[in-house]
Structures are given as structure tokens and as C-alpha cells.
Design an enzyme around this catalytic site. Structure first.
Site, PDB file in Angstrom:
ATOM      1  N   HIS A  79     -14.810  -4.342   8.592  1.00 17.40           N
ATOM      2  CA  HIS A  79     -13.957  -4.027   7.360  1.00 17.40           C
ATOM      3  C   HIS A  79     -14.136  -4.873   6.211  1.00 17.40           C
ATOM      4  CE1 HIS A  79     -12.210  -0.846   9.870  1.00 17.40           C
ATOM      5  NE2 HIS A  79     -11.747  -1.651  10.696  1.00 17.40           N
ATOM      6  N   LYS A  98       1.097  -1.258   0.019  1.00 11.97           N
ATOM      7  CA  LYS A  98      -0.012  -0.005  -0.173  1.00 11.97           C
ATOM      8  C   LYS A  98       0.849   1.112   0.022  1.00 11.97           C
ATOM      9  CE  LYS A  98      -4.154  -1.764   1.971  1.00 11.97           C
ATOM     10  NZ  LYS A  98      -3.893  -3.173   2.188  1.00 11.97           N
ATOM     11  N   GLU A 152      -2.698   7.585   7.937  1.00  5.85           N
ATOM     12  CA  GLU A 152      -3.518   8.428   6.922  1.00  5.85           C
ATOM     13  C   GLU A 152      -4.539   9.231   7.927  1.00  5.85           C
ATOM     14  OE1 GLU A 152      -4.298   5.916   3.642  1.00  5.85           O
ATOM     15  OE2 GLU A 152      -6.440   5.365   4.363  1.00  5.85           O
ATOM     16  N   ARG A 188      -7.375  -8.030  -9.592  1.00  5.25           N
ATOM     17  CA  ARG A 188      -8.166  -9.174  -9.621  1.00  5.25           C
ATOM     18  C   ARG A 188      -9.388  -8.907 -10.051  1.00  5.25           C
ATOM     19  NH1 ARG A 188     -10.837  -9.150  -4.799  1.00  5.25           N
ATOM     20  NH2 ARG A 188      -9.691  -8.495  -3.120  1.00  5.25           N
TER      21      ARG A 188
END
Length: 665
Positions: free
Chosen positions: A239, A120, A204, A296
Site C-alpha cells: 500500500h 478519514k 467501504e 501537505r
């Protein structure tokens, strides 16, 4: 240049996605190879394949994640392509690289593109260069506590710390103050190391109420990329998504275009090929920020297929064959609205923990109009603890969002399973919630509405009443015509009210009922309480009832499993045990036999052959459903024979006593 067409495809996955890929490939004339573990030897995808290869034990680490076994199965069976589906090896660079080295086409992007998005932190640095907006934060290599503290001051609180190498909520912490930072970093690093083998973190700004909006992209091998519009996946637990829809509701056209173009730039930046998804966090006002790119096919790809009319698996294969994408971006458009619910074997009342068990009964709503069911299970199969607990996806299409939503609610009402707990009732409550209906969405939707979503659809009294009606329909529905087949309570010299004993879970209750006609009944659930009125009529084209109870309409169906009755009320289901003492009395008077009304144990035998007994004497006492049940003499008479003994287990319908009434009884 177009390559030779793929002839044999190995699907390196399991469950519904393996089955879904094979169906498209076989329609294209491609021979399909399945690989399967010990736990999946009877699974539908194994039966669908032209060839099935066993690759190891149930544990994924010893089967579906073994690159060498996958490639051996491909070589041994002449596969010229491998489709990894999603999960497992779908974003594994080693598999993509070895396929390329051995001349086997990997149905997905090149290994370099997978690697570019695998971290990431590195991905966000790359995407920033492509001019795609990012949430303010820190994605660097310096992982010291001091550097995190410095960057936290710049980013501000609340902030989100998450693992760079993975997703699914693992290695993720929300930090609301500097005092929480050190402990949150340590915990996230431990979880990231355990889950992904990499403790690297990024931080973040934490957006309090964003939406999760993603864009489907498709690239050919000639550098052409297109976006196939967007999906909203905001409704999540832990999540992980449970409801997805396309297009994302309420997205202004200018934002939709800007987000789609940004997603294409992401693909261009890494030399992407095939189907992929770029995920964004979106805030009202038109602000969106890159979150990650999934290299994907996505679980939720069917909603995009239903609004565009495109088969994404077909286009993955066409791209792998070297074909050009035939559309200009302006040629693409969407029609209507689609919505998907993931059907999980999990218990929403127990923090959504997975459950296991055998599917004793299964009915999926694939016969309803504008309903698609992508399923990986079949009746009789075991839901094991080895894999993700998702059994199927139910997808609906409508001319507008409201139609798609109401069709999905109806489809979940028709999804019936005995043997495991499902999340369907919870998902249906989400779909029916006023805020969801109004498209007031956020990634915190479930937490925000937890109290309303956790409230059961039926209270104890309603469950008892519906269980009684399901039993009444399953066992007493008249088969003949004429006055003797009427299902009301009329009896010569007898009470109109009859007794019924019901156990649901650990709770047993006795109710009295009176059938006023064959479509209406009054139930007394406790002495001194006013009767509850039930009325019903047969559902059209369905083995079910439309029931009026408590001022609302309920779809009711049922199925039996051994001595238990499965009750399906809208999207809810439960098991009930039912005993009907009155039925035993009627049978004894008519044919001279006293039979066990249900499975149980004889705990008292109060008669012997040749005894003369008075009407109402308790001849046999049974224990069933943790309650005692007395089988009484229906009239004065004589015991002809006794067919049970004290302590014996007996089955429902088993003859216990032969009885002969006196002539004047």
C-alpha cells in the site's frame, strides 16, 4: 494583502525533501535553518543549510517529532516560517496551531484544515456534503460489531476495513465474507491503536482493480483554488507507492476536468491554503471516488512540476507571503509526460524489507538529459534503521509517456550503489513489463504480475560471465600501445585458455576464458559445455561497456570496495570476489616474485629458502573465497626467499616467495 516576505525558513524535516525545499528557498534569497538528529549530523541537507541545529537522538520520537524542540530552534535562530515537508509533523495540528500562536508562518494549511482531513471518517462526511463521490460504505462513530455487521450487509462483499486515523496500509484488512468480519475488525483495531493511538475504523466497498489517481491543488489565502492536473500512483507495494507519473495515462478529458473540479471543492470545503493532494480511486468507465486528502506536499510532487513548469515549493512560499495565484484555471496546461521511481534501500526478494549499511560507492544519474534526481544521501553515509528507507527519487520527462518511461529505465541503469541492496532492478522490471508499457494499471499490479516481476534478470552463468568481464576491464585494461599490450590470450608456448575463479555470494565457480581480441571473449563455464560468447564496446560518454550476452545488450559498469568488485549490470548489482591464478604465474616468470592473487590465508607452505623445485610444484596453498588456490613454480629453479608462514593472512599483491629460474628453464 501581501505580508512581509519570509526572510528565514526552518525546514522541520530531513533527507531529500529537506534538501529540495532549501534549494528553492535559497534561490529565493531566503536563509535556511536545518534541524537534525544524531544520525543525520553528516547528511547533505545539514551541509546545505545556512544554520544547522541539533535537536536530539536518532529516534524520530526524540527529535523530528518534538514540536517544542522545533519551535525552540526556530525562535533561537530568528525563523519567521517553518516548512514541515512531508511525513513527521507535516499534518500535525499542534505544530500549525503553535506556529500561529507565536507569529511564525506555517508553510501549509491552517490547523483547522489539517484537523478536518485528519480523520478519514469525518473527512468523508464533509466531502460528501461538497458533492464529491464516495465509495459506498460506513464512516460512523458506532464501532460495535453489531453495527459493522449491519453496514456490511448494505455495503456488500468484498469490503475494505481501514483505520480512520492513518494510512500506509496499517490497520487495513480486505474482508470477502461475513465469516471473516469479526476477526478482521479485531485485528484492524489492534493495529490502528498501535500505529495511530486510535482504534476507530471505517468500512467501504472493496474495488477489485481500481487505479490510484490523485489531483494536485494549490490555494492562496484569498479563497482562490486551482487544480494542477493529476498523477497516477497505482503501482504500490504494501500500500505504498513506488512509481508515479503525470498526467494519469488514459484519463478522458471530461473525467480529468470533473476530478480536478471535485478536488478543488474538497479544498474549498475546509478553507484550504497552500499545496495539497486529493486522492481518488478510479475505475474504467469514468467512475472515481474520494479516498483522502493529504494536507501537505506529496513525495511525488516533482512529476507535476515537470509537466507544468511550476515549482510547487516556490508557490507554497509565495502563498505563505500572501500572494494571489495569478492563473485562471483555463490558463493552466501541461506539457509532455513525467515519471518518478522511488529508490529504496530494501530487498524485493525478502518482502521488500528495509536494509541498512554504508554507501561505500554512489553514482546518481543526474547528468543524463531530462533526468532529475532528488536525493538525500551521499557517498560514505550510513543508511540507518531509524527512518524511511527511501534514499532518492529519480524523475524523468519526455514528450510522451513512452519516452519518459524509457528514460527512467535508462536512468535506473545508471544509478549505482555499493553497500546496500536497492529496489531498482525490481522497479525496472515493472517499467519494462508489457502491461505497464500499455498503461494497463491497477493498485494490484505487483500482486498480479508477481511471478514475472520476481524473475531475476540474469541467471548464474550470466552473472559469472559479467563478473569476469567487469574484473577483466577493471584490472587488465591495457594502458600502453604496441603488440605487448594486446588483451588477447596469445602466449609463447602457453595455453590460449586461462583460468579464473569467481565467488558471488556463497557460490564459487571456476571458468576458462579465451580473449579472441580486445573486444570479444569465449568463456567455458563448466567442462563439456559450449562456450559463451561475450562481445563489448565502450559506452559513449560513460565509464561503462555495452555488452552483448545471450542475444541481448547489457550496460555493464563496476566499482571496487576492498577486495570485492561491485558489478552493475543494467539496474542490477552484486558483489564478486575474483582470483586469477594465471596472472600470478606470468608475474613470477617476469620478475621472480610469486604474489598473492587476492586476500586470503596461507594453509600450506611447501618450500623453504634454498630449495630447488621443478616447474609446476605447489609452493604455497592459499584459502580464499572458501576455495583453495595453489601458487606453483612457473619453471624449474631455486627458492631465493620465503616471505610468509603457514596460517598467515596475506593481502592481494603481497610477495610470498622470491624465485629464481634456472638458466635453461
Amino acid at each position: 494583502m501581501t505580508q512581509h516576505a519570509i526572510q528565514t525558513l526552518l525546514v522541520a524535516n530531513r533527507g531529500e525533501i529537506a534538501l529540495r525545499i532549501m534549494r528553492t528557498a535559497q534561490q529565493m534569497g531566503i536563509r535556511c535553518i536545518a534541524v537534525y538528529s544524531d544520525a543525520d549530523r553528516l547528511a547533505p541537507f545539514v551541509k546545505q543549510a545556512d544554520v544547522a541545529v541539533h535537536i536530539g537522538p536518532a529516534a524520530a520520537a526524540e527529535s523530528y517529532l518534538k514540536v517544542d524542540r522545533i519551535l525552540k530552534a526556530a525562535r533561537d535562530n530568528g525563523a519567521d516560517a517553518i516548512h514541515p515537508g512531508y511525513g513527521f509533523l507535516s499534518e500535525n495540528t499542534a505544530l500549525a496551531e503553535q506556529c500561529e500562536a507565536e507569529g511564525i508562518r506555517f508553510i501549509g494549511p491552517p490547523a483547522s484544515a489539517i484537523a478536518a482531513m485528519g480523520s478519514k471518517s469525518a473527512a468523508k462526511a464533509l466531502i460528501a456534503e461538497a458533492g464529491v463521490p464516495l465509495v459506498p460504505g460506513y464512516h460512523g462513530d458506532d464501532q460495535s460489531l453489531e453495527r459493522f455487521r449491519e453496514e456490511a450487509e448494505k455495503t456488500g462483499f468484498p469490503m475494505l476495513i481501514k483505520a480512520s486515523a492513518g494510512g500506509g496500509g496499517k490497520g487495513m484488512r480486505v474482508v470477502r465474507s461475513d465469516n471473516e468480519l469479526e476477526d478482521a475488525i479485531a485485528a484492524a483495531q489492534r493495529e490502528a491503536s498501535s500505529s495511530f493511538g486510535d482504534p476507530h475504523l471505517l468500512m467501504e466497498r472493496y474495488l477489485e482493480n481500481p487505479r490510484h489517481v490523485e489531483v494536485q491543488v494549490m490555494f492562496d489565502s484569498h479563497g482562490k483554488g486551482r487544480y494542477l492536473f493529476d498523477r497516477d500512483c497505482s503501482v504500490q507495494r504494501r500500500h505504498q507507492k513506488i512509481i508515479e507519473e503525470a498526467p494519469a495515462p488514459g484519463l478522458p478529458p471530461a473525467v480529468r476536468k470533473a476530478m480536478g473540479e471535485a478536488a478543488v471543492r474538497c479544498g474549498e470545503a475546509i478553507g484550504y491554503v497552500g499545496a495539497g493532494t486529493v486522492e481518488f480511486l478510479y475505475e474504467p468507465g469514468g467512475y472515481f471516488y474520494f479516498m483522502e486528502m493529504n494536507t501537505r506536499l506529496q513525495v511525488e510532487h516533482p512529476v507535476t512540476e515537470l509537466i507544468t513548469g511550476l515549482d510547487l515549493v516556490e508557490w507554497q512560499i509565495r502563498v505563505a507571503n500572501g500572494e494571489h495565484l495569478p492563473w485562471a484555471q483555463d490558463d493552466l496546461e501541461f506539457n509532455g509526460h513525467a515519471m518518478e521511481a522511488r529508490v529504496y534501500a530494501e530487498d524485493p526478494d525478502n518482502d521488500f524489507l528495509p536494509v541498512t549499511g554504508r554507501l561505500h560507492y554512489l553514482h546518481e544519474p543526474s547528468d543524463l538529459p531530462h533526468v532529475r534526481v532528488d536525493s538525500g544521501v551521499a557517498e560514505g553515509l550510513e543508511v540507518t534503521p531509524w527512518y524511511d528507507p527511501m534514499l532518492a527519487k529519480v524523475i524523468t520527462w519526455g514528450e510522451d509517456r513512452t519516452t519518459a518511461r524509457t528514460r527512467l529505465i535508462e536512468a535506473l541503469d545508471h544509478y549505482e550503489v555499493l553497500g546496500v541492496t536497492l529496489n531498482n532492478a525490481f522497479v525496472s522490471r515493472v517499467l519494462r513489463h508489457p502491461d505497464f508499457a500499455a498503461a494497463d494499471l491497477t493498485t494490484h499490479f505487483i500482486e498480479k504480475h508477481q511471478d514475472a516481476l520476481s524473475k531475476p534478470d540474469f541467471d548464474e552463468s550470466e552473472q559469472l560471465a559479467l563478473s569476469w568481464l567487469a574484473w577483466q576491464q577493471a584490472t587488465l585494461r591495457p594502458q600502453a600501445s604496441g603488440p605487448w599490450s594486446l588483451a588477447d590470450s596469445f602466449r609463447l608456448g602457453g595455453p590460449r585458455q586461462q583460468r579464473c575463479e569467481i565467488r558471488i555470494g556463497d557460490t564459487g565457480s571456476t571458468l576458462m576464458y579465451e580473449l579472441t581480441n580486445d573486444r570479444e571473449a569465449h568463456l567455458i563455464l563448466a567442462p563439456g559445455t559450449p562456450p559463451l560468447r561475450l562481445s563489448w564496446q565502450s559506452a559513449r560518454n560513460d565509464q561503462a561497456l555495452n555488452v552483448q550476452i545471450g542475444g541481448r545488450r547489457v550496460r555493464l559498469s563496476w566499482a571496487s570496495h576492498g577486495e570485492k568488485l561491485g558489478v552493475f549490470a543494467d539496474s542490477n548489482h552484486w558483489l564478486a570476489l575474483v582470483n586469477h591464478p594465471e596472472e600470478q604465474l606470468d608475474d613470477a616468470e617476469s620478475d621472480g616474485h610469486l604474489t598473492a592473487p587476492m586476500h586470503g590465508r596461507v594453509i600450506a607452505l611447501n618450500c623453504a629458502e634454498g630449495d630447488r623445485v621443478e616447474a609446476g610444484k605447489a609452493l604455497v596453498v592459499m584459502e580464499a573465497m572458501k576455495m583453495e588456490h595453489s601458487l606453483k613454480a612457473p619453471a624449474a629453479g631455486r627458492i631465493v626467499a620465503v616471505h610468509c608462514e603457514n596460517g598467515a593472512s596475506v593481502s592481494a599483491g603481497q610477495v610470498l616467495v622470491d624465485f629464481e629460474a634456472e638458466d635453461n628453464a
